[in-house]
Design an enzyme around this catalytic site. Sequence first.
Site, PDB file in Angstrom:
ATOM      1  N   CYS A 147       0.834  -1.207   0.000  1.00 22.28           N
ATOM      2  CA  CYS A 147       0.000   0.000   0.000  1.00 22.28           C
ATOM      3  C   CYS A 147       0.866   1.253   0.000  1.00 22.28           C
ATOM      4  CB  CYS A 147      -0.930   0.001   1.214  1.00 22.28           C
ATOM      5  SG  CYS A 147      -1.984   1.464   1.321  1.00 22.28           S
ATOM      6  N   CYS A 194      -0.480   4.077   2.200  1.00 24.72           N
ATOM      7  CA  CYS A 194      -0.224   3.851   3.631  1.00 24.72           C
ATOM      8  C   CYS A 194       1.226   4.132   4.003  1.00 24.72           C
ATOM      9  CB  CYS A 194      -0.557   2.405   4.006  1.00 24.72           C
ATOM     10  SG  CYS A 194      -2.166   1.813   3.465  1.00 24.72           S
ATOM     11  N   ASP A 195       2.164   3.667   3.185  1.00 24.66           N
ATOM     12  CA  ASP A 195       3.565   3.618   3.589  1.00 24.66           C
ATOM     13  C   ASP A 195       4.518   4.490   2.775  1.00 24.66           C
ATOM     14  OD1 ASP A 195       2.831   1.725   5.502  1.00 24.66           O
ATOM     15  OD2 ASP A 195       3.068   0.074   4.088  1.00 24.66           O
TER      16      ASP A 195
END
Length: 320
Positions: free
Chosen positions: A144, A147-148
């Site tokens: 992701c 997300c990261d």
Amino acid sequence: MAEEKINKVTIIGSGPAGYTAAIYAARANLQPVVFAGGPTLDHPQRVPGGQLMVTTDVENYPGFPEAITGPELMERFQKQAERFGTVIHMENVVKVDFSQRPFLIQGESVSYRSETVIISTGATAKWLGVKGEDAYKNRGVSACATCDGAFFKNQDVLVVGGGDTAMEEATYLAKIVKHVTVIHRRDTLRASKVMQERALQNPKISFLWNSAVEEVLGDNKGMNGAVVRNLKTGDSQLIKATGLFVAIGHTPNTELFQGVLETHQGGYLKTVPGSTRTNIEGVFACGDVQDSYYRQAITAAGTGCMAAIDAERWLIEHGE
């Protein structure tokens, strides 16, 4: 099997969607029951709480300016749901019967009849299955970018895949990182034309065609490279990178509902636009099991709220 109990709301699955649904349902005095899930033979590493349980720092969930670990965030969700009276079973549902109400929900050790059901079983990222991948998950390997990606500012990263998701990930990362190398097994992309053009024209994105990752390398600090093999020549090369984003798709956890609830082509549960209602009256779906586009903790939580409100209103309309 113990005698079946009848309740108003049963939630299958946990994570941000399931626990948020439980919080709202419990505060509406619906006394929800949650089957939080757990390991299975097919998914031995699956744990209650969803994908955040294998996420280290969560920096994009509102209210946590100093970041919070995924497991800690899910623990807080669970405690908040329990505070309002939610009953939580840390086990899987093995059978459902939606043919008549109250619906049957059979767990591994306990069984319920329920007036409504909320499904929040989530989706599982597809991984490469190569050496070193598991060792460096959350230490360089991710599924992701949203997300990261922020953890890789001004660094070199790799993206594996050739569809829309891979192009979206690469384009998003290019705004943050130093350089993105896309690794694809074929010599043409499967992504839509507009997504292809956006990635191909980006000067910070390059492509390795007819190639596959063989191994992820690193040290005690985290990932630092990958061995990539050319599938036509058989030659391998080491590419230095601190991040590897696997973008080959997700599999929604809908095995339990096959042939019962309507799904999209990719297997995600169909919901009525603007709601969480499925094709069966009294059955609702929220979170990643019905969302193939956003797949974020906060959007999952939002649809969990929607599902609880939809269930509450449905019960009122049907005199329950």
